[in-house]
Enzyme design. Structure first.
Site, PDB file in Angstrom:
ATOM      1  N   SER A 107       0.826  -1.216   0.000  1.00 50.92           N
ATOM      2  CA  SER A 107       0.000   0.000   0.000  1.00 50.92           C
ATOM      3  C   SER A 107       0.860   1.265   0.000  1.00 50.92           C
ATOM      4  O   SER A 107       1.944   1.293   0.587  1.00 50.92           O
ATOM      5  CB  SER A 107      -0.879  -0.005   1.257  1.00 50.92           C
ATOM      6  OG  SER A 107      -1.417   1.271   1.498  1.00 50.92           O
ATOM      7  N   TYR A 130      -2.226   5.457  -4.330  1.00 48.03           N
ATOM      8  CA  TYR A 130      -3.314   6.400  -4.086  1.00 48.03           C
ATOM      9  C   TYR A 130      -2.923   7.683  -4.788  1.00 48.03           C
ATOM     10  O   TYR A 130      -1.784   8.144  -4.646  1.00 48.03           O
ATOM     11  CB  TYR A 130      -3.463   6.700  -2.594  1.00 48.03           C
ATOM     12  CG  TYR A 130      -4.281   5.701  -1.821  1.00 48.03           C
ATOM     13  CD1 TYR A 130      -5.489   5.218  -2.324  1.00 48.03           C
ATOM     14  CD2 TYR A 130      -3.883   5.253  -0.565  1.00 48.03           C
ATOM     15  CE1 TYR A 130      -6.254   4.312  -1.610  1.00 48.03           C
ATOM     16  CE2 TYR A 130      -4.645   4.353   0.160  1.00 48.03           C
ATOM     17  CZ  TYR A 130      -5.823   3.882  -0.371  1.00 48.03           C
ATOM     18  OH  TYR A 130      -6.580   2.995   0.341  1.00 48.03           O
ATOM     19  N   THR A 156      -5.622   2.613  -7.059  1.00 46.95           N
ATOM     20  CA  THR A 156      -6.906   2.529  -6.352  1.00 46.95           C
ATOM     21  C   THR A 156      -7.719   3.778  -6.669  1.00 46.95           C
ATOM     22  O   THR A 156      -7.258   4.902  -6.440  1.00 46.95           O
ATOM     23  CB  THR A 156      -6.664   2.383  -4.836  1.00 46.95           C
ATOM     24  OG1 THR A 156      -5.960   1.158  -4.615  1.00 46.95           O
ATOM     25  CG2 THR A 156      -7.968   2.358  -4.062  1.00 46.95           C
ATOM     26  N   LYS A 252      -8.222  -0.611  -9.368  1.00 47.20           N
ATOM     27  CA  LYS A 252      -8.926  -1.218  -8.233  1.00 47.20           C
ATOM     28  C   LYS A 252     -10.033  -0.310  -7.711  1.00 47.20           C
ATOM     29  O   LYS A 252      -9.829   0.899  -7.593  1.00 47.20           O
ATOM     30  CB  LYS A 252      -7.905  -1.478  -7.112  1.00 47.20           C
ATOM     31  CG  LYS A 252      -8.477  -2.010  -5.819  1.00 47.20           C
ATOM     32  CD  LYS A 252      -7.354  -2.441  -4.895  1.00 47.20           C
ATOM     33  CE  LYS A 252      -7.870  -2.984  -3.585  1.00 47.20           C
ATOM     34  NZ  LYS A 252      -8.266  -1.948  -2.653  1.00 47.20           N
ATOM     35  N   HIS A 276     -13.653  -1.757  -1.469  1.00 48.40           N
ATOM     36  CA  HIS A 276     -12.632  -1.387  -0.480  1.00 48.40           C
ATOM     37  C   HIS A 276     -12.907  -2.088   0.858  1.00 48.40           C
ATOM     38  O   HIS A 276     -12.731  -1.516   1.935  1.00 48.40           O
ATOM     39  CB  HIS A 276     -12.627   0.136  -0.298  1.00 48.40           C
ATOM     40  CG  HIS A 276     -11.258   0.710  -0.016  1.00 48.40           C
ATOM     41  ND1 HIS A 276     -10.509   1.347  -0.963  1.00 48.40           N
ATOM     42  CD2 HIS A 276     -10.513   0.743   1.118  1.00 48.40           C
ATOM     43  CE1 HIS A 276      -9.368   1.765  -0.423  1.00 48.40           C
ATOM     44  NE2 HIS A 276      -9.342   1.387   0.844  1.00 48.40           N
TER      45      HIS A 276
END
Ligand SMILES: Cc1cc2nc3c(=O)[nH]c(=O)nc-3n(C[C@H](O)[C@H](O)[C@H](O)COP(=O)(O)O)c2cc1C
Length: 389
Positions: A107, A130, A156, A252, A276
């Protein structure tokens, strides 16, 4: 000593060993948590079709996800703060994934940095991005993932704003935890977590602190994240990411056929049907419920994967039967990590692999790539089954 036979056993042990604020951070959804619950519940509604007297001696779970060979169609989902669930959590989980022959997705909001995970693993992992307002920082993050030889980028798209989780607000979630009386009393009951955490220096957001302008410590980081989530994110940005990255791209957070079509048009390699983990729009359908319509819309143009609610190999099997070509697990591996560290992630993967293999065999199949709707009881008529609650 507890005998661990399933993912739920790992969750129970995890709850005992990890401070409440981090347990709650994982085991929660936004607002009423209805979507969080639906993710797990909808798997329970699907029935399987048993076959007998088929030679099932030689079986294989090996396949590919976006062209990457995998020992089973499953990857470890990006989970922020994994290094707070257990000291050095991202490194431990990445190593377990490597041993199991499945992708690990780091992440953006990890504790261990991209470079740190790369130093402690030998096969390439994937990086989750992100998109934040500071595009220079995002560009550099993409470059760092490439320099670390990450073999896929997972962008994402469902976190332009943050869903509210009541427990995080009530617990005053911070990284590292503030030394309040309540936190200290709770941590006193988690000695092995504390000991492991005292033995590491990795306690901040490794990808961000010292890399983003104006973020030198954790106090300014909280402010930075709140200001940096980008509500302007759109499909042009996705093209920009694709060009800047230039490698395998996965999108995603897709939850309807219309967006799946737009995602397919970007030329990405795969999409992840995902809400999520029930943490963003409460009231959205489970990922499993929308999977068939998305597969019907774009399944012949792009690989469709899914995540949300997978707690067993049977759940993976059901997702594949409904058309997914790959799956991601979030909480299932976090439960293992918090319960038993690196060995717990090994155990979670082993449990899921075994359950997937046996389920496939009971349904008379020997190759994971041949799983389809025929493996469901009453075929398509079994979905959706009448609601029982
Ligand atoms: C504690 C937690 C943190 C998460 N952090 C991220 C993240 O940083 N980036 C991301 O793309 N998804 C994140 N997710 C979502 C997961 O990648 C995944 O979509 C979800 O966990 C799947 O549902 P499951 O936990 O039921 O398997 C997070 C999920 C959890 C539970």
């Amino acid at each position: 000593m507890t005998v661990i036979t399933n993912i739920e056993d790992l969750r129970v042990l995890y709850k005992k060993r990890v401070p409440k604020m981090f347990y709650d951070y994982a085991d929660s959804g936004s607002w009423s948590e209805s979507t969080y619950r639906a993710n797990e519940r909808d798997f329970q509604r699907i029935r399987l079709r048993q076959r007998v007297a088929v030679n099932i001696e030689h079986r294989t779970l090996a396949t590919q996800m976006a062209g990457v060979p995998v020992s089973m169609p499953l990857a470890l989902a990006p989970v922020g703060l994994t290094g707070m669930q257990w000291a050095d959590g991202e490194i431990l989980a990445a190593r377990a994934a490597e041993r199991a022959g499945v992708p690990f997705i780091l992440s953006t909001m990890s504790i261990c940095s991209i470079e740190d995970v790369a130093r402690h693993t030998s096969s390439p992992f994937w990086f989750q991005l992100y998109v934040m307002r500071d595009r220079d920082f995002i560009g550099r993050l993409i470059d760092r993932a490439r320099a670390a030889a990450c073999s896929a980028l997972v962008a994402t798209l469902d976190l332009q704003i943050l869903g509210q989780r009541h427990k995080d607000i009530k617990n005053g979630l911070t990284t590292p935890p503030r030394p309040t009386l309540k936190n200290l009393l709770n941590m006193a009951t988690k000695p092995s977590w504390c000991a492991a955490m005292l033995g590491t220096s990795r306690r901040g957001f490794g990808n961000i602190v010292g890399h983003a302008e104006g973020v030198e410590n954790l106090t300014s980081l909280g402010q930075w994240s709140a200001e940096q989530l980008d509500p302007t994110l759109n499909w042009d940005d996705v093209q920009w990411i694709r060009e800047r990255w230039g490698g395998r791209l996965i999108l995603k957070g897709i939850l309807c056929a219309e967006d799946a079509l737009l995602a397919a048009e970007t030329g990405a390699d795969a999409i992840v049907v995902s809400n999520h983990g029930g943490r963003q729009l409460d009231g959205a359908p489970s990922a499993l419920e929308v999977l068939p319509e998305i597969v019907a819309e774009v399944g012949d143009r792009i690989e469709v994967w899914m995540d949300g609610g997978i707690r067993s190999g049977q759940d993976v099997f059901k997702a594949l039967a409904l058309g997914a070509e790959g799956t991601l697990i979030g909480r299932a591996f976090v439960y293992g990590l918090g319960a038993m560290g690196e060995a717990g992630v090994d155990r979670a993967l082993e449990i899921i692999r075994n359950e997937l293999d046996l389920t496939m065999a009971f349904c008379g199949l020997t190759d994971v790539q041949s799983i389809d709707r025929q493996a469901l009881w009453h075929g398509s008529k079994s979905w959706p089954a009448p609601a029982s609650d």
